[in-house]
Design an enzyme around this catalytic site. Structure first.
Site, PDB file in Angstrom:
ATOM      1  N   SER A  71     -12.381 -34.826  35.404  1.00  0.00           N
ATOM      2  CA  SER A  71     -11.827 -33.475  35.242  1.00  0.00           C
ATOM      3  C   SER A  71     -12.284 -32.604  36.395  1.00  0.00           C
ATOM      4  O   SER A  71     -11.515 -31.840  36.981  1.00  0.00           O
ATOM      5  CB  SER A  71     -12.330 -32.860  33.932  1.00  0.00           C
ATOM      6  N   ASN A  72     -13.560 -32.729  36.684  1.00  0.00           N
ATOM      7  CA  ASN A  72     -14.199 -32.017  37.773  1.00  0.00           C
ATOM      8  C   ASN A  72     -13.625 -32.363  39.136  1.00  0.00           C
ATOM      9  O   ASN A  72     -13.746 -31.615  40.084  1.00  0.00           O
ATOM     10  CB  ASN A  72     -15.660 -32.478  37.772  1.00  0.00           C
ATOM     11  N   LYS A 122     -17.883 -40.765  27.319  1.00  0.00           N
ATOM     12  CA  LYS A 122     -18.388 -39.451  27.674  1.00  0.00           C
ATOM     13  C   LYS A 122     -17.903 -38.467  26.616  1.00  0.00           C
ATOM     14  O   LYS A 122     -16.713 -38.383  26.337  1.00  0.00           O
ATOM     15  CB  LYS A 122     -17.862 -39.002  29.035  1.00  0.00           C
ATOM     16  N   SER A 157     -17.800 -34.613  26.158  1.00  0.00           N
ATOM     17  CA  SER A 157     -18.024 -33.395  26.946  1.00  0.00           C
ATOM     18  C   SER A 157     -18.512 -32.216  26.119  1.00  0.00           C
ATOM     19  O   SER A 157     -19.074 -31.271  26.661  1.00  0.00           O
ATOM     20  CB  SER A 157     -16.735 -33.005  27.682  1.00  0.00           C
ATOM     21  N   GLY A 183     -21.794 -34.624  28.352  1.00  0.00           N
ATOM     22  CA  GLY A 183     -21.100 -33.925  29.423  1.00  0.00           C
ATOM     23  C   GLY A 183     -21.497 -32.460  29.554  1.00  0.00           C
ATOM     24  O   GLY A 183     -21.028 -31.777  30.441  1.00  0.00           O
TER      25      GLY A 183
END
Lengths: 311, 311, 311, 311
Positions: free
Chosen positions: D48-49, D167, D169, D192
């Protein structure tokens, strides 16, 4: 009330109702006598957990008087006095003080949600704290009220000499960190979510008001002590063991769950008040299992601890 | 109360408070005398709009008595008696009946949100309706309570002989259609959102409990009549004209907005009760503009109408 | 594209997939040939309903080319080209124009929710509209994207010469009224919720992009015509009849529901693309019943109408 | 990839874009060369980052190839391959494996929210894991996707031999505890949210994929090591120091914030891709202050530690 007394574990006790749906102060006295014998820091009556929202002012008064009679001086005795109007919250706080409350826990008003701005909260709590004969704790419980007392509001209110701390019921540990770092020196942030109690203390909460403290008071208190004294590995293990039970009591079964679990272990606290209903038997069985499971693991690990997590 | 009386426009009147934050029954009588002179179908006291959530039982009683005295027999006089506990809702309903209520409007309990299942609502309302000396209207206001009285619950409750209808405050017209189609013959669904009042009637609502009916009663009543009599084009035009004002009063400024607007047009209804605060002057100016704008367009179009929308 | 062409009912057609999960342009052509024969105003390909979010650019191109080939010039042919990045939305819009789109329907980006401010939307749509060879329609679908293109943003964007209208998928009729009253003269607001289509037109929407228009095109078109021509009583009756079917197709069963219903009535549109799954048989039966029920009531009432609602 | 490699801190690196809005692999190589020199466990590209949601497949391929070239074998190199359709997610996972990914991180589809049931997730991930040549990590990011991959789904999927972890988040530590306790032996839950990283490890997370690990990699790694080795008091102190920075990067300023902060400390990672916009100067100043503050407190406390929290 000395500020230091706000560090520790507080039991938000339920209010027993008899089969005729009336407050049962005999049962209250009996149960509270047993809680007082545990190593709990202090007690909350008429909190959310105490079904205060379902009680009128006369019942509230009777409950405070009966409870105060059992709790010895020196053990913090805190009364929930949140009301939707400012004047009702003031009146309830004065009456609680008169009946012996050491402090009052004032839930945010939340009926007119869009109007509940930071300005409105600051006005409300300032008026209550100005008028209350005893110290005031703010009380934020967004999941029930639908409004959020933001760190910006708490920061301003924490400067008031008669506002000594708050209960934050939400499990968002980062918001607790914000509340701690943004508030005045000596202001106490108490956590309301047991599953994240250890984590909350790690970011600066000085204690907790925890429903499971009614049920497994020694374990909750031990978690507090382990954390405060830096025995983190043991604290972490105990925190993990508490989570399944805490999850069942909190989001899953609420007040009917707590009353059912207490009845299982021999505290006679009656039934919830309608429209709340007693827990169905299948759910009671699930709580019974979780309690047994907790007792087993907690006993097994109480005397052994390593400094390392298994990662 | 005859079922037919539940078709029309009802004004949910505000409760005047004096500068000392006390209920002001003189102002209430004066304002209500003017409302009674308008062609409104009936009146609601102690609704959400009446700040009932901020008042105690004594104040509620005084308000009911004063209002009943002004509202002539034959005009439906409905009292809000929602409480969080079943027994308190029953008690309030009995007291309201004793003081002359023709029916009671009982808002859903909503404090213990996760426990408020359809089963819980059915238990609660059945108990209230069994005990109430006067007919009961259900009352769903999800935006304020955080709980939703679903069509499935309403369908079951609509079969109770003492439950005659409901107020649905939400603007979801499709949910209103579901409520109408799922409930018993003769059950009245009253809309609570003015912006979608016409649309709600088009799917079967038989009337509305509308805050703007306190402010522009003739226009609200005319919208009802136009729709009932099949003058849709005129109804549509009037509905469009009402929307800007309705939006300001409802989601934007709430009770403080309604009180400010009423004071602007010469109804003296005092100030909101803390923690609510009077509207800031800039917002009052915005309401003044919206009122002027509404008067202008409504007057311009009152005598002309075409059957066609401009699309 | 002439602005006037945006008044009416548009069918957001599904994209057929074969059993091997590939786009099936033969089925697309066959189904679209039948839709073109109905009195629908125009067609949307690659909308939300077209499972565009599950397709890649090559598949999108093939779908546009095949559909354009079937839709005659003069019937508005609109292609969904929303993408998360501004440059991808521009690229997709150019490609759609090249393949014959009369206009593009550009859903809001919504991945980075907290960054999607009014400023961000204005930048995004201005860049797309500056670059697109064909007119742009904004597209707000909060329930799917989690972001809301507010009236304030739409108002600014409606002044762009290449932005001719928008689709508002939400059923909040008051927001539609705000969009209409806040946007430039000649800007078209198209409704996306069938249950409130009539109500949306009453506050100024000039048409709709309606999933049920694939299934019952004549009825949707008739609702539009009745409303436009001021036959409100008939429009209201038809709107009421459409609601149960519209509710099943929209919030309840979504794209799998629409495909199942189309297959029931003999349009062969294949299965949804994974992770979507075909509707279970019990749900198909429910749709079949709703369709039969709709046909029955619609036929019964098509030739009779009164000017009065039964209230 | 050996399961043990999933314990530690992973940096979800941003994708540099040049001023012409194109992927800039030179900048990527330069920045990644510096990250590789830090004691980070491994790297995530196209998360996403990494603004993967704003990139097309060709750009994704180029990014993977360039990054793989810099990351030495033996350091876990994980590629984000989440797509809305099952077949696109499979295709992306195969391509990532071909270009050298050690594992793939597959975000939940979330476009058709109401259809994304536990059944749909199980089907989707099972198909992807069956087809992927490299191990699969599940990826739940409810705040961005609007859907929640519940512990019940994770529990079932954790039994798949090619699904090695996930993961999560969200910052809800109790949900992390549920995920850990409900999943198969050896399944890794990676956190996350940096603000609750310590708390997440305390309930069983084996590491984290943390945006601040791009910015203060040594501190994030030290927090992991302190916790794993049972130096809880020091871990707690470091966790507290990280929170203000983490809060600014995460909920407040997102990807534009991370890129701005990296540029401040000399990593040249260019600008965010439109519709994202570079951070305004005032926000950059706030980040600069938070970084300076963090450096100061972290340095001050690095060599001193007590076993006790101040409560």
């Amino acid at each position: 009330m000395n500020h230091m007394e706000l560090a520790g574990v507080f039991a938000p006790i339920p209010t027993p109702f008899a089969d005729d749906d009336q407050v049962d102060t005999s049962r209250l006295r009996a149960a509270l006598t047993r809680w007082v014998a545990r190593p709990l820091t202090g007690f909350i009556v008429l909190g959310s957990n105490g079904e205060a929202a379902l009680m009128d002012d006369f019942e509230s008064d009777r409950t405070i008087v009966a409870a105060r009679d059992v709790v010895p001086r020196g053990r913090p005795f805190i009364v929930g006095t949140g009301r939707e109007s400012t004047q009702a919250a003031i009146r309830a706080s004065k009456r609680a003080a008169e009946h012996g409350a050491d402090a009052v826990l004032v839930r945010t008003p939340g009926f007119f949600k869009t109007q509940m701005t930071t300005e409105a909260f600051v006005r409300h709590y300032t008026a209550v704290a100005d008028a209350s004969p005893v110290p005031v704790l703010l009380y934020n419980f967004t999941a029930l009220t639908g409004v959020n007392l933001l760190p910006a509001a708490v920061s301003r209110l924490s400067a008031h000499p008669n506002i000594v701390g708050m209960k934050e019921s939400g499990g968002d540990v980062a918001q607790i960190a914000d509340l701690v770092s943004g508030s005045a020196e000596g202001f106490h942030v108490l956590a309301g979510t047991t599953s994240t109690f250890y984590a909350a203390m790690c970011v600066g909460a000085t204690g907790g008001i925890l429903a499971p403290a009614c049920l497994v008071p020694d374990a909750c208190m031990r978690l507090f002590e382990l954390t405060r004294n830096g025995h983190h590995a043991d604290a972490v293990m105990l925190q993990r063991q508490l989570i399944p039970l805490a999850r069942l009591l909190g989001p899953t079964y609420g007040v009917p769950g707590l009353k059912a679990a207490l009845n299982v272990i021999g505290y006679d606290v009656g039934v919830p008040r309608p429209p709340l209903a007693p827990l169905p038997e299948s759910a009671v069985a699930q709580l019974r299992d979780a309690l047994a499971q907790f007792e087993e693991t907690a006993t097994a690990s109480a005397n052994c601890s390593s400094g390392h997590l298994v990662i």
